[in-house]
Write a protein that holds these residues in place. Structure first.
Motif, PDB file in Angstrom:
ATOM      1  N   LYS A 160      17.215   3.185 -13.953  1.00 23.16           N
ATOM      2  CA  LYS A 160      16.291   4.074 -14.641  1.00 23.16           C
ATOM      3  C   LYS A 160      16.097   3.576 -16.066  1.00 23.16           C
ATOM      4  O   LYS A 160      17.066   3.229 -16.745  1.00 23.16           O
ATOM      5  N   SER A 161      14.847   3.559 -16.534  1.00 22.96           N
ATOM      6  CA  SER A 161      14.596   3.109 -17.903  1.00 22.96           C
ATOM      7  C   SER A 161      14.898   4.208 -18.913  1.00 22.96           C
ATOM      8  O   SER A 161      15.086   3.941 -20.094  1.00 22.96           O
ATOM      9  N   ARG A 162      14.958   5.449 -18.430  1.00 28.73           N
ATOM     10  CA  ARG A 162      15.299   6.584 -19.293  1.00 28.73           C
ATOM     11  C   ARG A 162      16.439   7.350 -18.650  1.00 28.73           C
ATOM     12  O   ARG A 162      16.536   7.457 -17.427  1.00 28.73           O
ATOM     13  N   GLN A 163      17.306   7.911 -19.482  1.00 34.69           N
ATOM     14  CA  GLN A 163      18.533   8.544 -18.998  1.00 34.69           C
ATOM     15  C   GLN A 163      18.270   9.603 -17.932  1.00 34.69           C
ATOM     16  O   GLN A 163      18.976   9.687 -16.937  1.00 34.69           O
ATOM     17  N   HIS A 164      17.250  10.423 -18.131  1.00 30.70           N
ATOM     18  CA  HIS A 164      16.963  11.491 -17.170  1.00 30.70           C
ATOM     19  C   HIS A 164      15.693  11.213 -16.373  1.00 30.70           C
ATOM     20  O   HIS A 164      15.055  12.135 -15.855  1.00 30.70           O
ATOM     21  N   GLY A 165      15.339   9.926 -16.273  1.00 29.13           N
ATOM     22  CA  GLY A 165      14.125   9.562 -15.559  1.00 29.13           C
ATOM     23  C   GLY A 165      14.367   9.357 -14.069  1.00 29.13           C
ATOM     24  O   GLY A 165      15.433   9.674 -13.533  1.00 29.13           O
ATOM     25  N   ILE A 166      13.341   8.832 -13.406  1.00 28.90           N
ATOM     26  CA  ILE A 166      13.444   8.499 -11.989  1.00 28.90           C
ATOM     27  C   ILE A 166      13.288   6.990 -11.840  1.00 28.90           C
ATOM     28  O   ILE A 166      12.990   6.280 -12.807  1.00 28.90           O
ATOM     29  N   ILE A 167      13.507   6.490 -10.626  1.00 27.56           N
ATOM     30  CA  ILE A 167      13.499   5.048 -10.411  1.00 27.56           C
ATOM     31  C   ILE A 167      12.116   4.454 -10.685  1.00 27.56           C
ATOM     32  O   ILE A 167      11.996   3.389 -11.287  1.00 27.56           O
ATOM     33  N   ILE A 168      11.060   5.138 -10.257  1.00 26.87           N
ATOM     34  CA  ILE A 168       9.700   4.638 -10.477  1.00 26.87           C
ATOM     35  C   ILE A 168       9.125   5.262 -11.741  1.00 26.87           C
ATOM     36  O   ILE A 168       8.957   6.477 -11.830  1.00 26.87           O
ATOM     37  N   ASP A 169       8.841   4.422 -12.727  1.00 27.20           N
ATOM     38  CA  ASP A 169       8.138   4.877 -13.928  1.00 27.20           C
ATOM     39  C   ASP A 169       6.632   4.782 -13.683  1.00 27.20           C
ATOM     40  O   ASP A 169       6.167   3.875 -12.988  1.00 27.20           O
ATOM     41  N   THR A 170       5.883   5.693 -14.261  1.00 28.52           N
ATOM     42  CA  THR A 170       4.428   5.642 -14.202  1.00 28.52           C
ATOM     43  C   THR A 170       3.895   5.338 -15.597  1.00 28.52           C
ATOM     44  O   THR A 170       4.179   6.071 -16.544  1.00 28.52           O
ATOM     45  N   LEU A 171       3.157   4.238 -15.710  1.00 31.99           N
ATOM     46  CA  LEU A 171       2.646   3.772 -16.991  1.00 31.99           C
ATOM     47  C   LEU A 171       1.134   3.980 -17.011  1.00 31.99           C
ATOM     48  O   LEU A 171       0.396   3.318 -16.273  1.00 31.99           O
ATOM     49  N   ILE A 172       0.680   4.896 -17.833  1.00 29.08           N
ATOM     50  CA  ILE A 172      -0.742   5.255 -17.894  1.00 29.08           C
ATOM     51  C   ILE A 172      -1.301   4.893 -19.264  1.00 29.08           C
ATOM     52  O   ILE A 172      -0.737   5.284 -20.287  1.00 29.08           O
ATOM     53  N   ALA A 173      -2.380   4.138 -19.265  1.00 27.47           N
ATOM     54  CA  ALA A 173      -3.032   3.791 -20.529  1.00 27.47           C
ATOM     55  C   ALA A 173      -3.775   5.011 -21.050  1.00 27.47           C
ATOM     56  O   ALA A 173      -4.721   5.488 -20.421  1.00 27.47           O
ATOM     57  N   VAL A 174      -3.314   5.526 -22.195  1.00 26.95           N
ATOM     58  CA  VAL A 174      -3.927   6.728 -22.773  1.00 26.95           C
ATOM     59  C   VAL A 174      -4.019   6.575 -24.285  1.00 26.95           C
ATOM     60  O   VAL A 174      -3.321   5.759 -24.885  1.00 26.95           O
TER      61      VAL A 174
ATOM     62  N   LYS B  81       0.805  -1.223   0.000  1.00 29.51           N
ATOM     63  CA  LYS B  81       0.000   0.000   0.000  1.00 29.51           C
ATOM     64  C   LYS B  81       0.838   1.273   0.000  1.00 29.51           C
ATOM     65  O   LYS B  81       0.319   2.350  -0.279  1.00 29.51           O
ATOM     66  N   ASP B  82       2.123   1.159   0.312  1.00 30.76           N
ATOM     67  CA  ASP B  82       2.965   2.342   0.463  1.00 30.76           C
ATOM     68  C   ASP B  82       4.071   2.339  -0.585  1.00 30.76           C
ATOM     69  O   ASP B  82       4.714   1.313  -0.812  1.00 30.76           O
ATOM     70  N   GLU B  83       4.302   3.487  -1.220  1.00 26.34           N
ATOM     71  CA  GLU B  83       5.324   3.578  -2.262  1.00 26.34           C
ATOM     72  C   GLU B  83       6.714   3.296  -1.710  1.00 26.34           C
ATOM     73  O   GLU B  83       7.552   2.688  -2.385  1.00 26.34           O
ATOM     74  N   LYS B  84       6.968   3.730  -0.480  1.00 29.89           N
ATOM     75  CA  LYS B  84       8.272   3.468   0.154  1.00 29.89           C
ATOM     76  C   LYS B  84       8.507   1.968   0.279  1.00 29.89           C
ATOM     77  O   LYS B  84       9.608   1.469   0.014  1.00 29.89           O
ATOM     78  N   ASP B  85       7.482   1.221   0.660  1.00 30.81           N
ATOM     79  CA  ASP B  85       7.612  -0.229   0.786  1.00 30.81           C
ATOM     80  C   ASP B  85       7.806  -0.877  -0.581  1.00 30.81           C
ATOM     81  O   ASP B  85       8.479  -1.906  -0.704  1.00 30.81           O
ATOM     82  N   PHE B  86       7.215  -0.276  -1.600  1.00 33.92           N
ATOM     83  CA  PHE B  86       7.403  -0.764  -2.977  1.00 33.92           C
ATOM     84  C   PHE B  86       8.877  -0.649  -3.370  1.00 33.92           C
ATOM     85  O   PHE B  86       9.460  -1.580  -3.932  1.00 33.92           O
ATOM     86  N   VAL B  87       9.495   0.472  -3.056  1.00 30.82           N
ATOM     87  CA  VAL B  87      10.915   0.664  -3.361  1.00 30.82           C
ATOM     88  C   VAL B  87      11.769  -0.307  -2.547  1.00 30.82           C
ATOM     89  O   VAL B  87      12.728  -0.895  -3.066  1.00 30.82           O
ATOM     90  N   GLU B  88      11.411  -0.509  -1.281  1.00 30.97           N
ATOM     91  CA  GLU B  88      12.177  -1.434  -0.441  1.00 30.97           C
ATOM     92  C   GLU B  88      12.095  -2.861  -0.980  1.00 30.97           C
ATOM     93  O   GLU B  88      13.084  -3.603  -0.963  1.00 30.97           O
ATOM     94  N   LEU B  89      10.923  -3.244  -1.471  1.00 32.24           N
ATOM     95  CA  LEU B  89      10.808  -4.563  -2.084  1.00 32.24           C
ATOM     96  C   LEU B  89      11.720  -4.657  -3.304  1.00 32.24           C
ATOM     97  O   LEU B  89      12.418  -5.656  -3.498  1.00 32.24           O
ATOM     98  N   ALA B  90      11.732  -3.611  -4.108  1.00 35.33           N
ATOM     99  CA  ALA B  90      12.593  -3.592  -5.288  1.00 35.33           C
ATOM    100  C   ALA B  90      14.059  -3.782  -4.901  1.00 35.33           C
ATOM    101  O   ALA B  90      14.789  -4.548  -5.533  1.00 35.33           O
ATOM    102  N   LEU B  91      14.485  -3.102  -3.857  1.00 32.22           N
ATOM    103  CA  LEU B  91      15.873  -3.196  -3.405  1.00 32.22           C
ATOM    104  C   LEU B  91      16.226  -4.605  -2.942  1.00 32.22           C
ATOM    105  O   LEU B  91      17.389  -5.024  -3.025  1.00 32.22           O
ATOM    106  N   SER B  92      15.244  -5.354  -2.475  1.00 24.18           N
ATOM    107  CA  SER B  92      15.505  -6.724  -2.028  1.00 24.18           C
ATOM    108  C   SER B  92      15.804  -7.654  -3.208  1.00 24.18           C
ATOM    109  O   SER B  92      16.349  -8.744  -3.022  1.00 24.18           O
ATOM    110  N   PHE B  93      15.435  -7.224  -4.409  1.00 27.08           N
ATOM    111  CA  PHE B  93      15.704  -8.029  -5.608  1.00 27.08           C
ATOM    112  C   PHE B  93      16.993  -7.621  -6.304  1.00 27.08           C
ATOM    113  O   PHE B  93      17.491  -8.354  -7.155  1.00 27.08           O
TER     114      PHE B  93
END
Length: 200
Positions: free
Chosen positions: A28-42, A11-23
């Motif tokens: 970053k998928s893009r050179q000037h991006g951030i660690i969390i990408d947001t994928l929106i169906a548009v 439920k928490d974004e911080k916990d999502f990042v912590e789970l990622a770190l455990s793997f």
């Protein structure tokens, strides 16, 4: 069916990042991006940068592995549903099982060369090398297109659907699995939202 897919509710974004770190180490998928990408169906007409969303909009996304344009694609893809619509369109997962292939098909995935368009000059690679699966026809072209056997190969693989609900997290092994997105319902436009973290 063998699988390398982990599922949880976070439920928490911080916990999502912590789970990622455990793997492993996030990338970053893009050179000037951030660690969390947001994928929106548009719809495609509102997307500016070239991407699957620009090319396909709400239509089906083809089967692919993520970041195939990188010489070392991420090993794991973490996805978390944070959209506002219930029971959104699922994500399709394809488990690539070499044991289902003929000797000729194994030769094809291991020896047939594709040109991979990258952010610089590009490079050449087979589909499977050093136990890393790489496949995305948006960035990969066969040196000899008449040799393409991937439609028949992918048809042999087991598939499953990831059904999404709020805060559900899925971890996919990007070196052994491909994924795709079916056509999105119009009422999901701008409401089917996933967060993604790539792990090397």
């Amino acid at each position: 069916m063998k699988t390398n897919i982990y599922e949880a509710e976070i439920k928490d974004e911080k916990d999502f990042v912590e789970l990622a770190l455990s793997f492993g180490k996030p990338m970053k998928s893009r050179q000037h991006g951030i660690i969390i990408d947001t994928l929106i169906a548009v719809e495609s007409n509102i997307v500016e940068k070239d991407s699957l969303s620009k090319r396909y909009g709400l239509e089906e996304f083809p089967i692919h592995t993520d970041c195939a344009y990188l010489k070392l694609p991420p090993k794991y893809i973490l996805l978390r549903y944070v959209g506002s619509i219930e029971n959104p369109t699922p994500t399709g997962i394809v488990h690539f099982d070499k044991s289902k292939l003929s000797d000729e098909e194994i030769d094809f995935i291991q020896k047939t060369i594709w040109f991979v368009k990258s952010k610089d000059i590009g490079f050449y690679s087979p589909i499977l090398k050093d136990n890393i699966l790489r496949y995305d026809k948006e960035v990969m072209k066969l040196v000899n297109p008449k040799e393409d056997k991937m439609i028949d190969i992918l048809a042999k693989m087991d598939r499953r659907e990831i059904q999404w609900y709020k805060n559900k997290v899925v971890v996919i092994n990007n070196h052994t699995h491909l994924h795709f997105r079916p056509k999105i319902k119009i009422e999901e436009n701008n409401k089917r939202i996933l967060q993604r973290i790539n792990i090397v």
